[in-house]
Design a protein around this motif. Structure first.
Motif, PDB file in Angstrom:
ATOM      1  N   THR A  71       0.835  -1.202   0.000  1.00 44.68           N
ATOM      2  CA  THR A  71       0.000   0.000   0.000  1.00 44.68           C
ATOM      3  C   THR A  71       0.867   1.248   0.000  1.00 44.68           C
ATOM      4  O   THR A  71       0.554   2.240  -0.661  1.00 44.68           O
ATOM      5  N   VAL A  72       1.980   1.221   0.737  1.00 43.75           N
ATOM      6  CA  VAL A  72       2.934   2.331   0.709  1.00 43.75           C
ATOM      7  C   VAL A  72       3.427   2.559  -0.717  1.00 43.75           C
ATOM      8  O   VAL A  72       3.441   3.684  -1.217  1.00 43.75           O
ATOM      9  N   ALA A  73       3.804   1.469  -1.397  1.00 41.90           N
ATOM     10  CA  ALA A  73       4.327   1.588  -2.766  1.00 41.90           C
ATOM     11  C   ALA A  73       3.300   2.187  -3.707  1.00 41.90           C
ATOM     12  O   ALA A  73       3.593   3.126  -4.452  1.00 41.90           O
ATOM     13  N   ARG A  74       2.092   1.680  -3.669  1.00 44.58           N
ATOM     14  CA  ARG A  74       1.072   2.147  -4.595  1.00 44.58           C
ATOM     15  C   ARG A  74       0.616   3.572  -4.284  1.00 44.58           C
ATOM     16  O   ARG A  74       0.253   4.320  -5.198  1.00 44.58           O
ATOM     17  N   THR A  75       0.680   3.956  -3.028  1.00 44.30           N
ATOM     18  CA  THR A  75       0.315   5.326  -2.676  1.00 44.30           C
ATOM     19  C   THR A  75       1.401   6.303  -3.105  1.00 44.30           C
ATOM     20  O   THR A  75       1.103   7.392  -3.611  1.00 44.30           O
ATOM     21  N   ILE A  76       2.659   5.923  -2.925  1.00 44.30           N
ATOM     22  CA  ILE A  76       3.771   6.769  -3.374  1.00 44.30           C
ATOM     23  C   ILE A  76       3.662   7.032  -4.874  1.00 44.30           C
ATOM     24  O   ILE A  76       3.872   8.154  -5.343  1.00 44.30           O
ATOM     25  N   LEU A  77       3.305   5.995  -5.632  1.00 42.00           N
ATOM     26  CA  LEU A  77       3.196   6.108  -7.084  1.00 42.00           C
ATOM     27  C   LEU A  77       1.903   6.777  -7.530  1.00 42.00           C
ATOM     28  O   LEU A  77       1.682   6.990  -8.709  1.00 42.00           O
ATOM     29  N   ARG A  78       1.033   7.066  -6.573  1.00 38.67           N
ATOM     30  CA  ARG A  78      -0.285   7.660  -6.820  1.00 38.67           C
ATOM     31  C   ARG A  78      -1.169   6.744  -7.656  1.00 38.67           C
ATOM     32  O   ARG A  78      -2.045   7.202  -8.392  1.00 38.67           O
ATOM     33  N   LEU A  79      -0.930   5.431  -7.533  1.00 36.57           N
ATOM     34  CA  LEU A  79      -1.839   4.471  -8.135  1.00 36.57           C
ATOM     35  C   LEU A  79      -3.119   4.392  -7.321  1.00 36.57           C
ATOM     36  O   LEU A  79      -4.173   4.004  -7.845  1.00 36.57           O
ATOM     37  N   ILE A  80      -3.025   4.710  -6.027  1.00 38.27           N
ATOM     38  CA  ILE A  80      -4.196   4.888  -5.179  1.00 38.27           C
ATOM     39  C   ILE A  80      -4.019   6.219  -4.444  1.00 38.27           C
ATOM     40  O   ILE A  80      -2.890   6.620  -4.138  1.00 38.27           O
ATOM     41  N   PRO A  81      -5.095   6.943  -4.186  1.00 37.48           N
ATOM     42  CA  PRO A  81      -4.960   8.262  -3.561  1.00 37.48           C
ATOM     43  C   PRO A  81      -4.625   8.152  -2.081  1.00 37.48           C
ATOM     44  O   PRO A  81      -5.112   7.242  -1.391  1.00 37.48           O
TER      45      PRO A  81
END
Length: 337
Positions: A71-81
């Motif tokens: 979740t940290v990775a996907r949030t950093i990439l803005r794949l999830i807000p």
């Protein structure tokens, strides 16, 4: 929704701006119910995470399943807000970037997904998959893009003539090589590798890790390397941040953490990890208990329900972050002043 904590950091070199700065990152997912499907509870997947990475460095983000790493990775990439927090890439805000600005940022910020089977479009040829980023960003002519795809296939150990094949014609290890080639297409500065070898056989894992290591040295890439396997992290990374139930509980260099873990959870992970040396006799420990629910985490220190050193204060008060030195930090009452 989240209590404010002193931010743990993996410190950057003195006098230099970090390539990536993550500041008090929070991501809560709503659980909806009732006729109107309104939020009735929140999954606190990431609850105040901070760290920094310099150019060319590799940070291992470790923890059990459910700790919030992906979740940290996907949030950093803005794949999830994000719910709150801030992420800076070369000093520019990722969360505040416009669509055009984000398009430019994505050239420097790429991801290698965990699943080499589900991360590739089965209806696209390998050449189309790898070259898609070049098309989207308008880089080069069709002939130049074809040459770039051929070169990237050679870089990851495949052949240029493979460009016309489809993902189902490759093995799992070859598919992950294709995913790596795709992530390198736009020459990024930072790669987020989300469990990049966990779905592969051990022999293939070593090949992929050697490939990533060569690419990092050749292109001076920075990595966030997400894994639950401390043996892999020990081999590939320079520093490590240990996550438990959405928060970082310890940071430090790989040699320091493996020699003397400060947090009981880190020690538990280390002692349950195999040592890649047949001459060393190690008694493997089993990690007791399960990660509590992120919907209703335990009061106080979230780890106290599994900790062999639990004290009365652990059940009521979450420990403040203590920076032991420039490289090591921990959130544990055993190390409070």
């Amino acid at each position: 929704m989240s209590e404010q904590l002193t931010e743990p950091k993996v410190e950057s070199a003195a006098g230099t701006r970090p390539l990536l700065e993550v500041r008090n990152l929070v991501k809560h997912f709503p659980i909806k119910g009732g006729l109107l499907q309104l939020p009735v509870a929140w999954v606190k997947a990431v609850d105040g995470v901070s760290f920094e990475i310099n150019k060319g460095e590799t940070l291992g983000l470790v923890g059990e399943s459910g700790s919030g790493k992906s979740t940290v990775a996907r949030t950093i990439l803005r794949l999830i807000p994000p719910t709150s927090g801030e992420v800076l890439l070369d000093g520019q805000s990722v969360f505040k970037a416009s669509a055009d600005e984000m398009k430019k940022l994505r050239r420097d910020l790429q991801i290698i997904f965990q699943d080499p089977y589900g991360s590739l479009n089965p209806r696209m040829s390998v050449g189309e998959i790898i070259g898609e980023g070049l098309v989207v960003h308008g880089v080069g002519s069709p002939k130049q893009r074809e040459a770039a795809v051929n070169r990237l296939l050679e870089v990851v150990g495949l052949r240029g003539q493979h460009r016309g094949r489809f993902p189902h014609e490759f093995s799992g290890g070859q598919r992950q090589r294709i995913g790596i080639a795709r992530s390198l297409t736009l020459e990024p500065e930072l790669l987020v590798a989300d469990e990049p070898v966990s779905a592969l056989d051990v022999s293939i894992q070593s090949q992929i890790l050697l490939l990533l290591q060569r690419l990092q040295q050749r292109h001076k890439l920075a990595f966030i390397f997400i894994s639950h396997d401390l043996g892999v992290v020990r081999y590939f990374c320079q520093s490590m941040a240990v996550m438990y139930l959405g928060r970082i509980v310890e940071t430090g260099t790989i040699p320091a953490i493996f020699k003397e873990p400060l947090h009981p959870y880190t020690r538990m992970l280390r002692d349950a990890s195999p040592v890649p040396d047949p001459k060393v006799k190690v008694v493997m420990l089993r990690i007791e208990g399960e990660v509590p629910s992120a919907v209703n985490p335990p009061a106080g220190c979230h780890f106290h329900t599994r900790c062999p050193h639990v004290m009365p204060i652990c059940r009521n008060v979450y420990p403040e972050w203590r920076q032991i030195d420039s490289e090591r930090g921990v959130a544990c009452h055993l190390h409070t002043r």
